[in-house]
Motif scaffolding. Structure first.
Motif, PDB file in Angstrom:
ATOM      1  N   ASN A 198      26.736  -5.023 -61.923  1.00 46.23           N
ATOM      2  CA  ASN A 198      27.120  -6.285 -62.558  1.00 46.23           C
ATOM      3  C   ASN A 198      27.561  -6.101 -64.005  1.00 46.23           C
ATOM      4  O   ASN A 198      27.863  -7.084 -64.686  1.00 46.23           O
ATOM      5  N   CYS A 199      27.589  -4.863 -64.474  1.00 49.35           N
ATOM      6  CA  CYS A 199      27.932  -4.587 -65.872  1.00 49.35           C
ATOM      7  C   CYS A 199      29.272  -3.863 -65.966  1.00 49.35           C
ATOM      8  O   CYS A 199      29.555  -2.941 -65.202  1.00 49.35           O
ATOM      9  N   GLU A 200      30.078  -4.302 -66.908  1.00 51.33           N
ATOM     10  CA  GLU A 200      31.392  -3.706 -67.167  1.00 51.33           C
ATOM     11  C   GLU A 200      31.522  -3.435 -68.659  1.00 51.33           C
ATOM     12  O   GLU A 200      31.057  -4.234 -69.477  1.00 51.33           O
ATOM     13  N   GLY A 241      35.457  -1.936 -63.773  1.00 48.62           N
ATOM     14  CA  GLY A 241      36.301  -3.101 -63.999  1.00 48.62           C
ATOM     15  C   GLY A 241      36.264  -4.149 -62.913  1.00 48.62           C
ATOM     16  O   GLY A 241      36.952  -5.175 -63.020  1.00 48.62           O
ATOM     17  N   THR A 242      35.469  -3.952 -61.863  1.00 48.87           N
ATOM     18  CA  THR A 242      35.380  -4.941 -60.790  1.00 48.87           C
ATOM     19  C   THR A 242      34.669  -6.217 -61.234  1.00 48.87           C
ATOM     20  O   THR A 242      34.772  -7.240 -60.576  1.00 48.87           O
ATOM     21  N   VAL A 243      33.949  -6.169 -62.343  1.00 48.98           N
ATOM     22  CA  VAL A 243      33.210  -7.355 -62.804  1.00 48.98           C
ATOM     23  C   VAL A 243      34.164  -8.474 -63.194  1.00 48.98           C
ATOM     24  O   VAL A 243      34.042  -9.614 -62.736  1.00 48.98           O
ATOM     25  N   THR A 244      35.139  -8.180 -64.048  1.00 51.59           N
ATOM     26  CA  THR A 244      36.087  -9.208 -64.480  1.00 51.59           C
ATOM     27  C   THR A 244      37.507  -8.925 -64.001  1.00 51.59           C
ATOM     28  O   THR A 244      38.385  -9.776 -64.165  1.00 51.59           O
ATOM     29  N   GLY A 245      37.733  -7.744 -63.435  1.00 55.76           N
ATOM     30  CA  GLY A 245      39.086  -7.376 -63.044  1.00 55.76           C
ATOM     31  C   GLY A 245      39.881  -6.762 -64.176  1.00 55.76           C
ATOM     32  O   GLY A 245      41.102  -6.613 -64.091  1.00 55.76           O
ATOM     33  N   ARG A 246      39.193  -6.391 -65.256  1.00 60.35           N
ATOM     34  CA  ARG A 246      39.849  -5.774 -66.409  1.00 60.35           C
ATOM     35  C   ARG A 246      40.557  -4.485 -65.997  1.00 60.35           C
ATOM     36  O   ARG A 246      40.040  -3.688 -65.216  1.00 60.35           O
ATOM     37  N   SER A 275      28.936 -11.758 -72.630  1.00 64.53           N
ATOM     38  CA  SER A 275      29.655 -10.649 -73.250  1.00 64.53           C
ATOM     39  C   SER A 275      29.158 -10.371 -74.660  1.00 64.53           C
ATOM     40  O   SER A 275      28.731 -11.287 -75.372  1.00 64.53           O
ATOM     41  N   SER A 276      29.232  -9.125 -75.047  1.00 60.70           N
ATOM     42  CA  SER A 276      28.929  -8.702 -76.415  1.00 60.70           C
ATOM     43  C   SER A 276      30.014  -7.730 -76.854  1.00 60.70           C
ATOM     44  O   SER A 276      30.412  -6.851 -76.082  1.00 60.70           O
ATOM     45  N   ILE A 327      39.848  -0.187 -85.900  1.00 60.12           N
ATOM     46  CA  ILE A 327      40.804   0.445 -84.989  1.00 60.12           C
ATOM     47  C   ILE A 327      40.526   0.085 -83.525  1.00 60.12           C
ATOM     48  O   ILE A 327      41.407   0.268 -82.675  1.00 60.12           O
ATOM     49  N   GLY A 328      39.342  -0.408 -83.243  1.00 59.83           N
ATOM     50  CA  GLY A 328      39.030  -0.673 -81.844  1.00 59.83           C
ATOM     51  C   GLY A 328      37.849  -1.599 -81.665  1.00 59.83           C
ATOM     52  O   GLY A 328      37.281  -2.127 -82.631  1.00 59.83           O
ATOM     53  N   MET A 329      37.490  -1.796 -80.412  1.00 62.39           N
ATOM     54  CA  MET A 329      36.378  -2.679 -80.077  1.00 62.39           C
ATOM     55  C   MET A 329      35.776  -2.224 -78.750  1.00 62.39           C
ATOM     56  O   MET A 329      36.500  -1.809 -77.836  1.00 62.39           O
ATOM     57  N   LEU A 330      34.473  -2.285 -78.659  1.00 62.22           N
ATOM     58  CA  LEU A 330      33.770  -2.005 -77.416  1.00 62.22           C
ATOM     59  C   LEU A 330      33.160  -3.303 -76.915  1.00 62.22           C
ATOM     60  O   LEU A 330      32.459  -3.986 -77.665  1.00 62.22           O
ATOM     61  N   CYS A 331      33.440  -3.653 -75.659  1.00 65.22           N
ATOM     62  CA  CYS A 331      32.950  -4.915 -75.093  1.00 65.22           C
ATOM     63  C   CYS A 331      32.089  -4.647 -73.864  1.00 65.22           C
ATOM     64  O   CYS A 331      32.487  -3.895 -72.973  1.00 65.22           O
ATOM     65  N   ILE A 332      30.940  -5.299 -73.826  1.00 64.08           N
ATOM     66  CA  ILE A 332      30.051  -5.228 -72.667  1.00 64.08           C
ATOM     67  C   ILE A 332      30.087  -6.584 -71.974  1.00 64.08           C
ATOM     68  O   ILE A 332      29.801  -7.612 -72.583  1.00 64.08           O
ATOM     69  N   ASN A 333      30.467  -6.596 -70.700  1.00 60.56           N
ATOM     70  CA  ASN A 333      30.522  -7.825 -69.908  1.00 60.56           C
ATOM     71  C   ASN A 333      29.513  -7.745 -68.775  1.00 60.56           C
ATOM     72  O   ASN A 333      29.502  -6.764 -68.015  1.00 60.56           O
ATOM     73  N   TYR A 334      28.672  -8.773 -68.663  1.00 58.91           N
ATOM     74  CA  TYR A 334      27.659  -8.780 -67.601  1.00 58.91           C
ATOM     75  C   TYR A 334      27.811 -10.032 -66.756  1.00 58.91           C
ATOM     76  O   TYR A 334      27.868 -11.149 -67.278  1.00 58.91           O
TER      77      TYR A 334
END
Length: 211
Positions: free
Chosen positions: A22-24, A43-48, A87-88, A100-107
């Motif tokens: 459940n975590c992406e 990427g199956t969590v949101t389809g990213r 999300s965080s 320069i970037g970003m790290l995203c956690i989607n649950y």
């Protein structure tokens, strides 16, 4: 992908391996905003997918009252596939301090919400006075970050040869991403493109279907 961001790939992988299906986790390269997604774990969590652009950076990260120390934790959104996502997101800077970037956690909270609704059916409702009040955190100044983002969006464009339709599409992209929600963004974009504010507003109206 920016070289610094490659070191975050193992971090993305270990997070998804720790928290399960459940975590992406996605990594964004904000030096290329229009195709910022450069890596996705599960990427199956949101389809990213790699090659897509950011969605929540401005509205729910930078402009959030929770934004502090370069991150915003536990904001909610509904993915295109209908899943309820917690999300965080944390910004990533280079040694010079530039974003320069970003790290995203989607649950995926879809199952959690179903369980919550079931449990709440057995619990008394809270009155307004009993509802917990969330502490408001001071919002961090995001002007510099937005300026850098605008510069990265425009940097590969030949400003002198842009046709009107191309300029409108550029303004539409910025508008969809929330750039113009930030005070002073119109002025910055006009200055960066060597155009007047009136022209930018005209392009914005056209992008929004007002012409």
């Amino acid at each position: 992908m920016h070289p610094i961001l490659k070191s975050y790939i193992p971090v993305a992988n270990i997070i998804t391996q720790t928290f399960g299906k459940n975590c992406e986790v996605s990594i964004h390269d904000l030096t290329q905003p229009e195709s910022s997604v450069v890596y996705v774990a599960n990427g199956t969590v949101t389809g990213r997918k790699e090659g897509q652009s950011f969605n929540h950076l401005i509205r729910q990260v930078l402009l959030s009252k929770k934004f502090k120390d370069d991150c915003t934790a536990n904001y909610l959104f509904e993915a295109d596939n209908g899943k309820k996502i917690k999300s965080s997101s944390a910004l990533i800077r280079n040694p010079e301090g530039e974003v320069i970037g970003m790290l995203c956690i989607n649950y995926d909270l879809t199952l959690s919400y179903l369980i919550k609704e079931e449990v709440l059916g057995f619990l008394p409702e809270l009155t307004q006075d009993e509802m917990p009040v969330e502490d408001e955190l001071p919002n961090q100044d995001v002007t510099t970050i937005i300026d850098e983002l605008i510069a990265n969006i425009i940097k590969n464009k030949d400003k002198d040869s842009l046709k009107r339709k191309d300029s409108v599409e550029l303004i539409r992209f910025m508008d969809e991403k929330g750039v113009f929600l930030v005070k002073g963004a119109i002025d910055k974009v006009a200055e960066s493109l060597g155009l007047s504010k009136v022209t930018i507003y005209s392009y914005l109206d056209e992008a929004r279907g007002k012409k």
